[in-house]
Design a protein around this motif. Sequence first.
Motif, PDB file in Angstrom:
ATOM      1  N   ASN A  56       0.855  -1.173   0.000  1.00 51.84           N
ATOM      2  CA  ASN A  56       0.000   0.000   0.000  1.00 51.84           C
ATOM      3  C   ASN A  56       0.898   1.232   0.000  1.00 51.84           C
ATOM      4  O   ASN A  56       1.622   1.474   0.957  1.00 51.84           O
ATOM      5  CB  ASN A  56      -0.910  -0.019   1.228  1.00 51.84           C
ATOM      6  CG  ASN A  56      -1.948   1.073   1.190  1.00 51.84           C
ATOM      7  OD1 ASN A  56      -1.885   1.984   0.385  1.00 51.84           O
ATOM      8  ND2 ASN A  56      -2.906   0.982   2.085  1.00 51.84           N
TER       9      ASN A  56
ATOM     10  N   ARG B 142       0.329   4.895  -0.042  1.00 52.32           N
ATOM     11  CA  ARG B 142      -0.539   6.064   0.128  1.00 52.32           C
ATOM     12  C   ARG B 142      -1.723   6.071  -0.838  1.00 52.32           C
ATOM     13  O   ARG B 142      -1.844   6.921  -1.703  1.00 52.32           O
ATOM     14  CB  ARG B 142       0.251   7.347  -0.031  1.00 52.32           C
ATOM     15  CG  ARG B 142       0.959   7.723   1.241  1.00 52.32           C
ATOM     16  CD  ARG B 142       1.407   9.131   1.246  1.00 52.32           C
ATOM     17  NE  ARG B 142       2.683   9.239   0.559  1.00 52.32           N
ATOM     18  CZ  ARG B 142       3.085  10.304  -0.092  1.00 52.32           C
ATOM     19  NH1 ARG B 142       2.332  11.351  -0.154  1.00 52.32           N
ATOM     20  NH2 ARG B 142       4.241  10.334  -0.681  1.00 52.32           N
ATOM     21  N   GLY B 143      -2.589   5.087  -0.713  1.00 50.30           N
ATOM     22  CA  GLY B 143      -3.799   5.048  -1.529  1.00 50.30           C
ATOM     23  C   GLY B 143      -3.701   4.181  -2.761  1.00 50.30           C
ATOM     24  O   GLY B 143      -4.707   3.842  -3.356  1.00 50.30           O
TER      25      GLY B 143
END
Length: 173
Positions: free
Chosen positions: A57, A59-60
């Motif tokens: 993951n 940051r989004g």
Amino acid sequence: MNYRFTTRGFEATAAMQQYLEKRLEKVDRVIRDEELVSAEIKAEKDATNYVVKANINLRGNVIVVQEKDPDLYAAIDNLCDALEKKVKKLKSTIRDKHREPKQLEISSAPEESEEEVVETRRLPLNVMPLEEAILQFKAMDRQFFLFRNSETGEINLLLLRKDGKLSLYEFFE
């Protein structure tokens, strides 16, 4: 990179974890620490193969890669290569989206305002009936589709209008 490594169906050895850490160094060079939210790598043994899966993951943006091979070390190699490729592609896409658009220079002199062709492509002109062209056009998800109508022999252009309907332009000689 801090990651969680779990196994199912076999025990992870220290040598296995060291090998995985060594292979992930290439991926770690591409990812900065402030971009990484979480990283998880799972390895499991099925009847004939080792399945290694990575969930990262950033940051989004979630990157999921899975590789399968009878040899665990080969599966780890393939996983790390695919993971590095996906991370580089994602970062390139993000970088391209954040670039500022080029400003067009508008000059008042008419001799300096000539347009310049920056790219030339030669494409085959597909010959097909209108119904097939409509099906291909919808499958391609484009704004227009140029083809030669096999029923009339004319060059036709399918154009997607702003209201979502199709326009057909027939060119004749």
